[in-house]
Motif scaffolding. Structure first.
Motif, PDB file in Angstrom:
ATOM      1  N   ILE A  41       9.663   1.222  -7.960  1.00 36.90           N
ATOM      2  CA  ILE A  41       8.189   1.106  -7.903  1.00 36.90           C
ATOM      3  C   ILE A  41       7.807   1.391  -6.131  1.00 36.90           C
ATOM      4  N   GLY A  42       8.976   1.252  -5.519  1.00 41.08           N
ATOM      5  CA  GLY A  42       8.785   1.356  -3.969  1.00 41.08           C
ATOM      6  C   GLY A  42       7.819   2.597  -3.662  1.00 41.08           C
ATOM      7  N   MET A  43       8.219   3.714  -4.306  1.00 38.94           N
ATOM      8  CA  MET A  43       7.329   4.986  -3.898  1.00 38.94           C
ATOM      9  C   MET A  43       6.790   5.701  -5.234  1.00 38.94           C
ATOM     10  N   GLY A  44       5.700   6.265  -5.234  1.00 33.56           N
ATOM     11  CA  GLY A  44       5.395   7.190  -6.188  1.00 33.56           C
ATOM     12  C   GLY A  44       4.598   6.662  -7.467  1.00 33.56           C
ATOM     13  N   LEU A  45       4.382   5.483  -7.394  1.00 38.04           N
ATOM     14  CA  LEU A  45       3.541   5.029  -8.662  1.00 38.04           C
ATOM     15  C   LEU A  45       2.165   4.227  -8.412  1.00 38.04           C
ATOM     16  N   ASN A  46       1.137   4.601  -8.890  1.00 39.70           N
ATOM     17  CA  ASN A  46      -0.079   4.060  -8.651  1.00 39.70           C
ATOM     18  C   ASN A  46      -0.248   2.745  -9.805  1.00 39.70           C
ATOM     19  N   LEU A  47      -0.160   1.540  -9.305  1.00 40.76           N
ATOM     20  CA  LEU A  47       0.120   0.193  -9.997  1.00 40.76           C
ATOM     21  C   LEU A  47      -1.216  -0.585 -10.111  1.00 40.76           C
ATOM     22  N   GLY A  48      -2.387   0.088  -9.700  1.00 41.70           N
ATOM     23  CA  GLY A  48      -3.653  -0.661  -9.805  1.00 41.70           C
ATOM     24  C   GLY A  48      -3.785  -2.151  -9.760  1.00 41.70           C
ATOM     25  N   PRO A  49      -3.730  -2.672 -10.821  1.00 49.92           N
ATOM     26  CA  PRO A  49      -4.142  -4.069 -10.972  1.00 49.92           C
ATOM     27  C   PRO A  49      -3.038  -4.941 -10.402  1.00 49.92           C
ATOM     28  N   LEU A  50      -1.907  -4.481  -9.935  1.00 46.88           N
ATOM     29  CA  LEU A  50      -0.713  -5.410  -9.793  1.00 46.88           C
ATOM     30  C   LEU A  50      -1.243  -6.522  -8.499  1.00 46.88           C
ATOM     31  N   LYS A  51      -1.009  -7.563  -8.790  1.00 47.53           N
ATOM     32  CA  LYS A  51      -1.477  -8.590  -7.585  1.00 47.53           C
ATOM     33  C   LYS A  51      -0.114  -9.189  -7.441  1.00 47.53           C
ATOM     34  N   ARG A  52       0.839  -9.684  -8.118  1.00 45.57           N
ATOM     35  CA  ARG A  52       1.884 -10.314  -7.433  1.00 45.57           C
ATOM     36  C   ARG A  52       3.247  -9.630  -7.941  1.00 45.57           C
ATOM     37  N   VAL A  53       4.109  -9.460  -6.943  1.00 46.17           N
ATOM     38  CA  VAL A  53       5.473  -9.020  -6.836  1.00 46.17           C
ATOM     39  C   VAL A  53       6.359 -10.051  -6.715  1.00 46.17           C
ATOM     40  N   ILE A  54       7.401 -10.160  -7.785  1.00 49.23           N
ATOM     41  CA  ILE A  54       8.096 -11.458  -7.879  1.00 49.23           C
ATOM     42  C   ILE A  54       9.597 -11.150  -7.805  1.00 49.23           C
ATOM     43  N   PHE A  55      10.310 -11.060  -6.798  1.00 54.13           N
ATOM     44  CA  PHE A  55      11.961 -10.738  -6.740  1.00 54.13           C
ATOM     45  C   PHE A  55      12.776 -11.479  -7.643  1.00 54.13           C
ATOM     46  N   SER A  56      13.345 -10.998  -8.300  1.00 55.76           N
ATOM     47  CA  SER A  56      14.422 -11.625  -9.173  1.00 55.76           C
ATOM     48  C   SER A  56      15.650 -11.819  -8.155  1.00 55.76           C
ATOM     49  N   ALA A  57      16.041 -11.080  -7.259  1.00 56.85           N
ATOM     50  CA  ALA A  57      17.129 -11.233  -6.467  1.00 56.85           C
ATOM     51  C   ALA A  57      16.397 -10.651  -4.842  1.00 56.85           C
ATOM     52  N   VAL A  58      17.265 -10.858  -4.193  1.00 57.69           N
ATOM     53  CA  VAL A  58      17.168 -10.315  -2.748  1.00 57.69           C
ATOM     54  C   VAL A  58      18.691  -9.680  -2.195  1.00 57.69           C
ATOM     55  N   THR A  59      19.183  -9.146  -3.342  1.00 58.04           N
ATOM     56  CA  THR A  59      20.420  -8.360  -2.991  1.00 58.04           C
ATOM     57  C   THR A  59      20.613  -7.163  -3.945  1.00 58.04           C
ATOM     58  N   LYS A  60      21.333  -6.244  -3.216  1.00 55.28           N
ATOM     59  CA  LYS A  60      21.443  -5.151  -4.494  1.00 55.28           C
ATOM     60  C   LYS A  60      22.826  -4.502  -4.274  1.00 55.28           C
ATOM     61  N   TRP A  61      23.406  -3.821  -5.332  1.00 58.88           N
ATOM     62  CA  TRP A  61      24.517  -2.915  -5.334  1.00 58.88           C
ATOM     63  C   TRP A  61      24.129  -1.388  -4.612  1.00 58.88           C
ATOM     64  N   ASP A  62      24.729  -1.251  -3.459  1.00 55.42           N
ATOM     65  CA  ASP A  62      24.365   0.012  -3.071  1.00 55.42           C
ATOM     66  C   ASP A  62      25.419   1.442  -3.310  1.00 55.42           C
ATOM     67  N   GLY A  63      26.314   1.044  -4.035  1.00 52.24           N
ATOM     68  CA  GLY A  63      27.296   2.064  -4.475  1.00 52.24           C
ATOM     69  C   GLY A  63      28.504   1.923  -3.973  1.00 52.24           C
ATOM     70  N   THR A  64      28.329   1.109  -2.791  1.00 58.96           N
ATOM     71  CA  THR A  64      30.019   0.587  -2.452  1.00 58.96           C
ATOM     72  C   THR A  64      29.871  -0.832  -2.155  1.00 58.96           C
ATOM     73  N   THR A  65      28.983  -1.447  -1.983  1.00 61.59           N
ATOM     74  CA  THR A  65      29.004  -3.116  -2.160  1.00 61.59           C
ATOM     75  C   THR A  65      27.522  -3.748  -2.304  1.00 61.59           C
ATOM     76  N   THR A  66      27.785  -4.998  -2.476  1.00 62.54           N
ATOM     77  CA  THR A  66      26.670  -5.833  -2.930  1.00 62.54           C
ATOM     78  C   THR A  66      26.026  -6.241  -1.406  1.00 62.54           C
ATOM     79  N   ARG A  67      24.820  -5.967  -1.137  1.00 68.53           N
ATOM     80  CA  ARG A  67      24.594  -6.380   0.272  1.00 68.53           C
ATOM     81  C   ARG A  67      22.891  -6.947   0.152  1.00 68.53           C
ATOM     82  N   SER A  68      22.393  -7.643   1.168  1.00 66.63           N
ATOM     83  CA  SER A  68      21.170  -8.081   1.202  1.00 66.63           C
ATOM     84  C   SER A  68      19.991  -7.136   1.386  1.00 66.63           C
ATOM     85  N   LEU A  69      19.166  -7.314   0.868  1.00 61.18           N
ATOM     86  CA  LEU A  69      17.854  -6.312   1.234  1.00 61.18           C
ATOM     87  C   LEU A  69      17.568  -6.314   2.563  1.00 61.18           C
ATOM     88  N   THR A  70      17.301  -5.043   3.062  1.00 56.27           N
ATOM     89  CA  THR A  70      16.697  -5.026   4.459  1.00 56.27           C
ATOM     90  C   THR A  70      15.392  -5.619   4.472  1.00 56.27           C
TER      91      THR A  70
END
Length: 709
Positions: free
Chosen positions: A464-493
């Protein structure tokens, strides 16, 4: 307490707006309160005063649209940018030459002064860019003279240092001056208590680099140009002929930076919009069509619209680097730092042949854009955009059982998305679903269900970070602040968190956006990111590049090889010398693909196309299909359209859509081999419809435990 007091004040303004027949959501009430100089608590204002303030704001907005350009044409040294509410922030561009012949301008943007600011305000409120024009010029001249007087000694020192440098380097003086000039044209200084020290420190660094460049042995430079990417910039001949102007629309999500760029694109006789995603290219193709332009769309898979358009919307990888246009818009410029796809932004930034190049993105990309402008010898103007609605980190986490209509829960894997989706459906929420493996068509349909209220909540990856019109979206709730980037699990920047969180609270739909996490531990990184905490400097700030077909064929001839893998190894290991501003894009997958394609002994031009074809190379089924296609091309036989069921599991349907896209991509390059394009498009449409039907069918009932993920 301050936030509650502000809400009480803005509620009073909302009442006044309603009495005036104006929707409160259409007005930035906090900005209106500040403009009216109302106290934070119980700031009551008469309806007439509110109406007058709104009229002032309307006059200022009208002047920003029509009067500013007229004023700039008569007073070129003036600069303006949007400020809070409808206000304009004015700056005076003061230029101070550092050479006796008037070259090497030191450029400083300063406030125009109290008298000039008063006249500019009168112009805006009266809608008259000629009002007291002579007085404005006199006030600006006084500000210009005063600043130059304050900097006289510092400038004299700089001039002396530059003269000493020129005397010492002798014959290399033209190279020194050219580099110094490029660097200065990409830098605008602003007032600060230690301005003279800032200028001196900056010029010391730039002079040091200019001397190094000037003293480089010319034969060594030619060798670098021949074997590596030393001549990378100069290879974009159409762009180098244009003396391009680069404008950086810099700001966070929901700040209007891309909208402003598209407005400029619309007004240009010819232009192109370069998107990070096919979905964005399609949306802006449709937006340009609605504005009555002759528009075409080009992606790796398809060409739509007019046969000879004045404007095009393209995915960034398909940028036309040969045909000059008046304006080019490059979106999401911070993708320059992506190891896999950054090469496409590098190509566009250095190579798009447009008189004006508008790049849009976050402030994290400023250093890259500035260095690119310096290296290409082109001017850079930075226009800063502020977010239109506040983005607030909530004090407490939001567990999944507390998710409300209008919320989006963000996860970072397809499996996590489906697990959260099951939980929310079991809680009685209807759900829309978006993740990267879904095609643009399905992502768009799911976003539409969320906007229309058919789905109460959205479960998504960072897609959703790019390219979608999400109109009524009021709250974004993160289920995690880490991700697998293809090499390792790292913290989001921090920029990644801000990009995703910024989708909450879209201007025109919400007064502010809210951001939280499903657990307490994740709230700290989110608060830090939204507070503007800087990201640690990248260890490697070089530009990513990928050899193009011309470079590959030239290297194959030089190496005496027909092996694509050998050529790619040559580029990745041997041609990026120490000190080069470029580095090879992530090439492990391409090398693996090249080794497989080499077995078919195709011409290296064809082998390269198959090696970079857009398939999921982690999927053994997809790799096997591509191998069969390569063998068919080598044997000179046709490749029939895909045959696949459209009543299977989600992952099978997703694979079908991806392979159909790859078939169409190859069909554009080898139409004599991949000739069943229409049948493949029909299959892709059926598979997309089946995916969307399956997502809708399971959006509001408990998903069976055996669903394959």
């Amino acid at each position: 307490m301050a936030r509650k007091r502000n809400h009480l004040t803005t509620d009073l303004l909302a009442d006044a707006l309603h009495r005036l027949g104006i929707g409160a959501a259409a007005v930035d009430r906090e900005a209106l309160r500040l403009r009216m100089d109302l106290p934070e608590y119980n700031g009551f204002a008469e309806d007439d005063a509110v109406a007058a303030a709104l009229r002032d704001g309307h006059a200022r907005r009208a002047f920003a649209e029509t009067g500013v350009s007229a004023l700039r044409s008569t007073v070129p040294a003036l600069r303006s940018e949007p400020g809070g509410d409808a206000a304009l922030v004015w700056r005076l561009r003061v230029s101070i030459p550092l050479l006796d012949d008037g070259r090497l301008d030191l450029r400083i943007d300063v406030p125009p002064g109290e008298t000039a600011a008063e006249i500019l305000d009168e112009m805006a409120l009266g809608g008259d860019p000629t009002r007291r024009l002579d007085g404005l010029r006199a006030a600006l001249a006084a500000t210009d003279t005063e600043l130059k007087g304050r900097l006289r000694q510092a400038v004299a020192r700089l001039r002396g240092q530059i003269r000493d440098d020129l005397h010492k380097i002798g014959a290399d003086a033209p190279t020194y001056i050219a580099h110094l000039d490029r660097s200065l044209r990409a830098r605008i200084f602003t007032p600060s208590p230690n301005l003279t020290h800032v200028i001196g420190d900056t010029l010391k660094t730039v002079r040091t680099r200019a001397k190094v460049v000037a003293r480089e042995e010319s034969g060594r430079r030619r060798l670098r140009d021949r074997v590596g990417f030393g001549g990378y910039i100069d290879k974009f001949v159409p762009a180098r002929r244009l003396n391009r102007r680069i404008i950086f629309h810099m700001g966070p999500t929901n700040s209007g930076k891309t909208y402003a760029a598209l407005e400029a694109l619309t007004k240009a006789p010819t232009g192109t919009y370069l998107a990070p995603l096919r979905l964005l290219a399609l949306e802006n193709y449709e937006a340009l069509l609605e504005r009555g332009l002759r528009v075409g769309m080009v992606t790796g898979e398809e060409v739509l619209g007019e046969p000879d358009p004045t404007h095009t919307a393209r995915t960034i990888e398909t940028a036309d680097l040969r045909r000059p246009v008046d304006v080019a818009v490059i979106d999401e410029i911070q993708m320059l730092s992506d190891p896999d796809r950054g090469w496409a932004w590098t190509n566009a930034l250095f190579g798009i042949p447009a008189k004006t190049v508008i790049v849009c993105g976050s402030d994290d990309a400023l250093s890259h854009v500035r260095r690119a402008a310096e290296a290409a010898g082109e001017s850079l103007d930075v226009v800063t955009f502020a977010r239109k609605t506040p983005l607030v980190a909530l004090e407490a986490p939001v567990p999944l059982e507390a998710v409300q209509p209008g919320d989006a829960v963000v996860a970072f894997s397809r499996r996590a998305v489906h697990e959260i989706r099951e939980t929310l459906v079991a809680e009685g929420r209807s759900v829309a679903t978006i993740y990267g493996a879904l095609s643009p068509e399905v992502r768009r349909a799911e976003a539409q269900r969320f906007r229309d209220g058919e789905a109460e909540a959205l479960v998504t990856t960072d897609a959703i970070g790019m390219g979608l019109n999400l109109g009524p979206l009021k709250r974004v709730i993160f289920s995690a602040v880490t991700k697998w980037d293809g090499t390792t699990t790292r913290s989001l920047t921090n920029p990644e968190i801000r990009q995703i969180a910024g989708r909450a609270g879209r201007f025109g739909h919400q007064d502010e956006g809210h951001v939280s996490a499903t657990d307490e531990a994740s709230l700290g990184p989110i608060r830090d990111a939204l507070a503007g905490a800087p990201t640690a400097p990248a260890a490697d700030t070089r530009f990513y590049v990928r050899p193009d077909l011309i470079a590959i064929e030239a290297a194959a001839l030089e190496l005496g090889t027909a092996s694509l893998a050998d050529v790619l190894v040559h580029f990745s290991r041997a041609t990026f010398y120490d000190g080069s501003p470029f580095q090879p894009s992530e090439m492990e997958e391409a090398l693996e693909a090249a080794r497989a394609v080499d077995k078919a002994r195709l011409p290296i031009r064809e082998a390269f196309a198959f090696a970079v074809a857009p398939i999921d190379r982690r999927d053994t089924v997809s790799k096997a299909v591509l191998d069969r296609w390569v063998q068919a091309r080598a044997a000179g036989t046709f490749v029939p359209a895909l045959r696949a069921r459209v009543d299977g599991e989600l992952d099978d349907l997703e694979r079908t859509v991806k392979l159909a896209a790859a078939y169409l991509w190859l069909g554009r390059r080898f139409p004599d081999t991949f000739d069943e394009v229409e049948a493949t498009k029909a299959l892709r449409s059926r598979a997309n419809a089946a995916i969307e039907a399956q997502l809708q069918r399971t959006a509001s009932q408990t998903i069976a435990a055996g669903v394959k993920r």
